[in-house]
Write a protein that holds these residues in place. Structure first.
Motif, PDB file in Angstrom:
ATOM      1  N   ASN A   1      18.526 -92.332  57.628  1.00  0.00           N
ATOM      2  CA  ASN A   1      18.214 -90.912  57.840  1.00  0.00           C
ATOM      3  C   ASN A   1      17.794 -90.274  56.524  1.00  0.00           C
ATOM      4  N   ASN A   2      16.502 -90.105  56.342  1.00  0.00           N
ATOM      5  CA  ASN A   2      15.957 -89.437  55.159  1.00  0.00           C
ATOM      6  C   ASN A   2      15.374 -88.072  55.513  1.00  0.00           C
ATOM      7  N   ALA A   3      15.899 -87.479  56.580  1.00  0.00           N
ATOM      8  CA  ALA A   3      15.364 -86.195  57.056  1.00  0.00           C
ATOM      9  C   ALA A   3      16.307 -85.040  56.748  1.00  0.00           C
ATOM     10  N   GLY A   4      16.966 -85.108  55.597  1.00  0.00           N
ATOM     11  CA  GLY A   4      17.809 -83.996  55.195  1.00  0.00           C
ATOM     12  C   GLY A   4      19.273 -84.198  55.496  1.00  0.00           C
ATOM     13  N   MET A   5      20.017 -83.082  55.581  1.00  0.00           N
ATOM     14  CA  MET A   5      21.468 -83.149  55.683  1.00  0.00           C
ATOM     15  C   MET A   5      21.977 -83.443  57.088  1.00  0.00           C
ATOM     16  N   GLY A   6      21.233 -83.045  58.104  1.00  0.00           N
ATOM     17  CA  GLY A   6      21.729 -83.164  59.469  1.00  0.00           C
ATOM     18  C   GLY A   6      21.666 -84.584  59.993  1.00  0.00           C
TER      19      GLY A   6
END
Length: 603
Positions: free
Chosen positions: A485-490
């Motif tokens: 998951n490299n799409a931010g914190m969520g």
């Protein structure tokens, strides 16, 4: 409650063609106006044309049991007459009710599933005192109710449903689709059986075909004899219209009965079908049309009312006696909430997840459920009192927990009863054998990522492209997926169709036990998950995606095809011999077509 035949039941309420005025006094959620004059127009899109099969079926005839509900009809008529005499409407009931059901009979699940606009009344039970209220809504539905009817069947059964799209013609029917990863063709749909291991082609669990307004098609498939029993669910999966249909309540439960249901302690427990949905509405109680000029996903829908009903009611009341055991079939059918479900002063005894039985009951204080997850939970009531079932609702971020919402209220009352919890469960190894010691034939590394432009979500930098396939898998292989998951914190929940997977590692740490699932959240800021999948039994086109509906709709989805290059040359069907001119026939049931040379990889 299990019905005796393939008709729709709702604990004594009648589901048929009834006048709007006769229903006005019944403030019960999910009471559908199946006889409502919903608009339905023929298809006719330039690039997404479905072929109509003729007259639209009468769902009232197909799904209303006129034999078993005579007493209920008389009681309801008497009650209506009393209300008319006194001039006072009935008070809305906050008591929990299971959705209506379509039940397999003689090995066949037969009936009709109609997609139509319908009026419903949502009962809202306040969490801190006050009067029970109602909200009238008008949304796209299955068979006129929110949620849709529960489908109940067994392994080896045949599914034979008439699927009727009675929604109005698409406003953009004659406009070419310029961006497939933006809302479009909002009244086109299809039918996905989430969690099912069945044919993904033809009239079965085919999420690549398009069923346009005014079209009737069959939903037909054989359920394998060794299909895992458990809690599954259905919803549309037509790219571009999924989110708006979710916001209106278009989802329902599928129950596959089997050996778990025969465990004495489980069989004795009363069953609750608890579908947790997310309604996104405007002030008029309708799902707003998308703002196609929006620059970000957050600006797509002007939602002013957000509700989280459980099987159609907000904060319904569930009653139990002290010591009683109930079986709660929980489904997270929200668009984006990774839930952490808790029940005040009670443990959750989990016996299955994602429709797959645990080797042993797992007792927890809180249960994480990503969108798409199901959990079968046994609840043993404690001392008399009132207890809240609650969860944070929304996308969790590190250090930013969403606000907790009360999902239901449990009232424990009356004389104590003596009921037990199971000490042993039927192991599912005969269906899904352990793969942790196997060597994968293929390993794919993928990454959830934000796109370069606002409102775009990708997998490994590539947004969904319906014109090509991202992966070609061979039937019979064992495949590993390494998801980062490299799409931010969520967190982003990973889901793949047709084949469940065994979760081997989370953030580089081995999972013990390595359980089978079909949805797993991948934590933010570089979190990772490794899963192993057996590509068994079937060929055809399927999807993998993030199960946050907005992300999926805006590009965080890939297409893959399962082929079998080992079939004899004489059985292979060249691509130029397959007619794909009608989107209702996409992903056809032609086994010889699914060989590598017929499919183009993206890039």
């Amino acid at each position: 409650m299990k019905a005796k035949d393939s008709m729709m039941h709702h604990d004594g309420l009648i589901f048929g063609a009834q006048a709007r005025t006769a229903l006005a006094a019944l403030a019960v959620v999910s009471l559908p106006l199946v006889g409502l004059n919903a608009c339905a127009d023929d298809g006719g899109e330039d690039d997404e044309v479905g072929e109509s099969t003729g007259d639209t079926a009468d769902t009232t005839t197909d799904t209303t049991d006129t034999t078993d509900t005579t007493d209920a009809t008389e009681t309801e008529t008497e009650t209506d007459a009393e209300s008319e005499t006194t001039g006072e409407p009935e008070d809305p009931s906050p008591e929990f009710e299971n959705p209506p059901e379509i039940v397999s009979e003689g090995g066949v699940l037969m009936g009709a599933m109609e997609v139509l606009y319908a009026d419903n009344t949502v009962v809202i039970n306040p969490t801190e005192g006050g009067e029970v209220t109602t909200l009238d809504i008008y949304t796209r539905t299955y068979n006129g109710s929110v949620p849709g009817p529960t489908l109940r069947l067994s392994p080896s059964d045949m599914i034979d449903l008439d699927f009727i799209n009675s929604l109005p013609e698409n406003a953009d029917a004659d406009t070419p689709v310029e961006n497939h990863n933006w809302p479009h063709r909002l009244n086109s749909t299809n039918f996905h059986l989430h969690g099912f291991h069945v044919e993904p082609t033809g009239n079965a669990d085919n999420v690549l075909r398009v069923i346009n307004p005014g079209v009737t098609v069959p939903i037909a498939m054989d359920v394998p004899a060794n299909h895992n029993p458990g809690s599954h669910w259905y919803h549309g999966h037509k790219h571009g219209s999924l989110l708006i249909q979710f916001y209106g309540g278009m989802s329902g439960m599928i129950v596959v009965e089997g050996d778990l249901d025969e465990v004495p302690e489980v069989a004795a427990a009363e069953e609750k079908i608890m579908i947790i949905q997310e309604l996104g509405l405007n002030d008029a109680g309708e799902v707003p049309e998308p703002n196609l000029d929006a620059q970000t996903a957050a600006d797509l829908f002007d939602i002013t009312q957000q509700l989280f009903p459980v099987s159609g009611k907000v904060n319904p009341i569930i009653r139990m006696a002290p010591g009683e055991v109930q079986r709660w079939r929980l489904l997270n059918s929200t668009t984006a909430s990774i839930m952490n479900v808790e029940l005040d002063a009670h443990d959750l005894h989990v016996i299955a997840e994602d429709g797959i039985t645990y080797d042993a009951m797992d007792t927890v204080g809180a249960l994480q459920m990503a969108p798409g997850d199901r959990a079968d939970v046994l609840i043993q009531a404690g001392a008399p009192g009132t207890y809240l079932l609650s969860s944070p609702m929304g996308m969790p971020m590190p250090g930013m927990e969403p606000e907790s919402q009360v999902l239901a209220t449990l009232i424990v009352e009356g004389e104590a009863v003596d009921m037990g919890l199971p000490s042993d469960l039927p192991e599912p190894d005969y269906i899904l054998p352990d793969t942790s010691a196997e060597t994968p034939d293929e390993v794919y590394s993928i990454s959830f990522e934000n796109g370069m432009e606002p409102g775009v979500f990708t997998i490994s930098g590539d947004a969904y492209d319906p014109s090509c396939y991202n992966y070609i898998l061979q039937r019979g292989d064992v495949v590993d997926w390494e998801i980062t998951n490299n799409a931010g914190m969520g967190a982003h929940p990973f889901h793949i169709h047709t084949n469940a997977f065994q979760v081997l590692e989370i953030n580089g740490m081995p999972e013990s036990p390595a359980r089978w699932q079909d949805v797993v959240p991948v934590l933010g800021n570089g979190g990772s998950v490794r899963v192993r999948m057996r590509v068994d039994d079937f060929v055809g086109g399927i999807l993998l995606h993030c199960h946050i509906t907005t992300h999926e709709e805006l590009g965080m989805m890939h297409k893959l095809v399962i082929v079998d290059d080992t079939i004899p040359e004489a059985d292979k069907v060249p691509a130029d011999e397959v007619d794909l001119s009608d989107p209702a026939d996409f992903n056809p049931d032609i086994p010889g077509y699914y060989v590598s040379e017929n499919f183009n990889l993206c890039n």
